[in-house]
Design a protein around this motif. Structure first.
Motif, PDB file in Angstrom:
ATOM      1  N   PRO A 294      36.459  27.409  21.508  1.00 17.11           N
ATOM      2  CA  PRO A 294      37.672  26.715  21.077  1.00 17.11           C
ATOM      3  C   PRO A 294      38.927  27.571  21.247  1.00 17.11           C
ATOM      4  N   VAL A 295      40.021  26.869  21.536  1.00 16.20           N
ATOM      5  CA  VAL A 295      41.337  27.478  21.652  1.00 16.20           C
ATOM      6  C   VAL A 295      42.301  26.572  20.914  1.00 16.20           C
ATOM      7  N   ILE A 296      43.200  27.158  20.142  1.00 17.35           N
ATOM      8  CA  ILE A 296      44.191  26.339  19.450  1.00 17.35           C
ATOM      9  C   ILE A 296      45.582  26.706  19.928  1.00 17.35           C
ATOM     10  N   ARG A 297      46.472  25.743  19.771  1.00 17.86           N
ATOM     11  CA  ARG A 297      47.889  26.028  19.968  1.00 17.86           C
ATOM     12  C   ARG A 297      48.651  25.266  18.900  1.00 17.86           C
TER      13      ARG A 297
ATOM     14  N   ILE B 182      42.831  17.652  21.274  1.00 18.49           N
ATOM     15  CA  ILE B 182      42.940  16.748  20.132  1.00 18.49           C
ATOM     16  C   ILE B 182      43.911  17.351  19.128  1.00 18.49           C
ATOM     17  N   HIS B 183      44.615  16.484  18.459  1.00 24.37           N
ATOM     18  CA  HIS B 183      45.581  16.888  17.446  1.00 24.37           C
ATOM     19  C   HIS B 183      44.899  16.802  16.086  1.00 24.37           C
ATOM     20  N   LEU B 184      44.984  17.868  15.304  1.00 25.90           N
ATOM     21  CA  LEU B 184      44.392  17.893  13.963  1.00 25.90           C
ATOM     22  C   LEU B 184      45.468  18.261  12.958  1.00 25.90           C
ATOM     23  N   SER B 185      45.347  17.708  11.760  1.00 23.56           N
ATOM     24  CA  SER B 185      46.300  18.058  10.713  1.00 23.56           C
ATOM     25  C   SER B 185      45.574  18.149   9.382  1.00 23.56           C
TER      26      SER B 185
END
Length: 173
Positions: free
Chosen positions: A77-80, A124-127
């Motif tokens: 996984p990679v986040i931005r 995918i967008h997560l909040s």
């Protein structure tokens, strides 16, 4: 015979401070199985919200999340942080960790992230809590944990990279 990885390592085991390396989807399948076994309690229910491979001694970028009956397995996984946000969204919440039993620490994290992983296409967008859980697990994969948390002071530079003071940026209420 393959070793058993059912024991969850606790801080300060040096494997928890080791940055994990990428892996293949094929290898990740057996790691996910080992993670599920370690995260399952006596009644079969998860004992936490997530678990990363290095928490059971496997130094590969794989983690699992089990939240509200949903399952998310992440391979490499990679986040931005979404740059299109008009304002920073850093929230400080109390977190626990299976590798730091019986301790809770206030941890500032972004409230919104964009996630990419090798085992699903695109981003995918997560909040909210989903974003917090993913950030927690990726912190493990990067060789850290909540024990590395440093609370930003009001006059310190904002961790979002805006070059503003925290109190004028993400710390503004």
């Amino acid at each position: 015979m393959e070793p058993s990885y059912s024991e969850i390592l606790t801080y300060p085991d040096p494997r928890l401070s080791t940055k994990c390396s990428n892996t293949s989807i094929r290898e990740a399948k057996s790691i996910i199985s080992a993670l599920e076994g370690a995260l399952s309690g006596e009644n079969g229910q998860p004992i936490g919200l997530g678990l990363s491979a290095n928490q059971i001694g496997i130094l590969k970028r794989v983690c699992i999340i089990r939240y509200k009956g949903a399952k998310m397995n992440l391979v490499n996984p990679v986040i931005r942080i979404p740059t299109e946000l008009t304002s920073c969204k850093i929230e400080t919440e109390i977190e626990g960790c299976l590798s730091l039993p019986s301790k809770e620490i206030a941890v500032p994290r972004y409230n919104q992230i964009i996630l990419r992983a090798d085992n699903f296409g695109g981003e995918i967008h997560l909040s909210g809590l989903w974003a917090r859980i993913v950030l927690h697990e990726i912190q493990h994969l990067d060789g850290g944990g909540i024990w590395n948390t440093v609370i930003t002071g009001r006059n310190d530079p904002c961790p979002c990279g805006s070059n503003k003071k925290y109190k004028k940026c993400c710390g503004a209420k």
